[in-house]
Design a protein around this motif. Structure first.
Motif, PDB file in Angstrom:
ATOM      1  N   ASP A 105       8.979   9.731   2.438  1.00 35.81           N
ATOM      2  CA  ASP A 105       7.664  10.330   2.236  1.00 35.81           C
ATOM      3  C   ASP A 105       6.579   9.268   2.076  1.00 35.81           C
ATOM      4  N   GLU A 106       6.869   8.212   1.303  1.00 38.08           N
ATOM      5  CA  GLU A 106       5.905   7.126   1.126  1.00 38.08           C
ATOM      6  C   GLU A 106       5.600   6.461   2.467  1.00 38.08           C
ATOM      7  N   LEU A 133      10.640   1.903  -0.338  1.00 40.13           N
ATOM      8  CA  LEU A 133       9.851   2.975   0.250  1.00 40.13           C
ATOM      9  C   LEU A 133      10.730   4.186   0.494  1.00 40.13           C
ATOM     10  N   THR A 134      10.264   5.324  -0.002  1.00 32.51           N
ATOM     11  CA  THR A 134      10.932   6.573   0.355  1.00 32.51           C
ATOM     12  C   THR A 134      10.420   6.976   1.730  1.00 32.51           C
ATOM     13  N   LYS A 162       3.546   8.944   4.791  1.00 33.77           N
ATOM     14  CA  LYS A 162       2.187   9.077   4.257  1.00 33.77           C
ATOM     15  C   LYS A 162       1.397   7.792   4.506  1.00 33.77           C
ATOM     16  N   GLY A 163       2.028   6.658   4.266  1.00 35.08           N
ATOM     17  CA  GLY A 163       1.373   5.376   4.475  1.00 35.08           C
ATOM     18  C   GLY A 163       0.994   5.139   5.923  1.00 35.08           C
ATOM     19  N   LYS A 185       0.823  -1.210   0.000  1.00 34.56           N
ATOM     20  CA  LYS A 185       0.000   0.000   0.000  1.00 34.56           C
ATOM     21  C   LYS A 185       0.862   1.267   0.000  1.00 34.56           C
ATOM     22  N   MET A 186       1.968   1.234   0.727  1.00 34.67           N
ATOM     23  CA  MET A 186       2.819   2.415   0.851  1.00 34.67           C
ATOM     24  C   MET A 186       3.663   2.677  -0.387  1.00 34.67           C
ATOM     25  N   ASP A 187       4.045   1.629  -1.089  1.00 42.76           N
ATOM     26  CA  ASP A 187       4.937   1.743  -2.250  1.00 42.76           C
ATOM     27  C   ASP A 187       4.146   2.284  -3.450  1.00 42.76           C
ATOM     28  N   GLU A 188       3.927   3.594  -3.447  1.00 46.70           N
ATOM     29  CA  GLU A 188       3.069   4.236  -4.438  1.00 46.70           C
ATOM     30  C   GLU A 188       3.529   4.035  -5.876  1.00 46.70           C
ATOM     31  N   ASN A 189       4.832   4.052  -6.105  1.00 47.76           N
ATOM     32  CA  ASN A 189       5.333   3.923  -7.482  1.00 47.76           C
ATOM     33  C   ASN A 189       5.736   2.488  -7.822  1.00 47.76           C
ATOM     34  N   ASN A 190       5.462   1.561  -6.926  1.00 42.04           N
ATOM     35  CA  ASN A 190       5.710   0.127  -7.138  1.00 42.04           C
ATOM     36  C   ASN A 190       7.139  -0.195  -7.573  1.00 42.04           C
TER      37      ASN A 190
END
Length: 66
Positions: free
Chosen positions: A48-49, A45-46, A52-53, A36-41
């Motif tokens: 920010d990710e 994880l950054t 935010k997650g 869910k957190m890994d927005e850019n797949n």
């Protein structure tokens, strides 16, 4: 995976009979949270990710809050 270690530590703190403890295993939960957190797949994880997650995951927030 560091997230599994962190999630397992949270499970241990909650104890076996806690009503706040999720039904899934620490490993399953960590994998789901990461996905869910890994927005850019990209498999990473950054900061920010991650932040935010954490803020957007209601169950994780409940597990971390007293």
């Amino acid at each position: 995976m560091e997230a599994i270690t962190i999630d397992q530590a949270i499970y241990d703190m909650l104890g076996a009979c806690s009503s706040n403890k999720p039904a899934d295993s620490a490993e399953e939960r960590a994998k789901n949270i990461f996905a869910k957190m890994d927005e850019n797949n990209d498999g990473q994880l950054t900061q920010d990710e991650f932040l935010k997650g954490c803020l957007q995951d209601e169950e994780l927030s409940k597990m971390l809050a007293p």
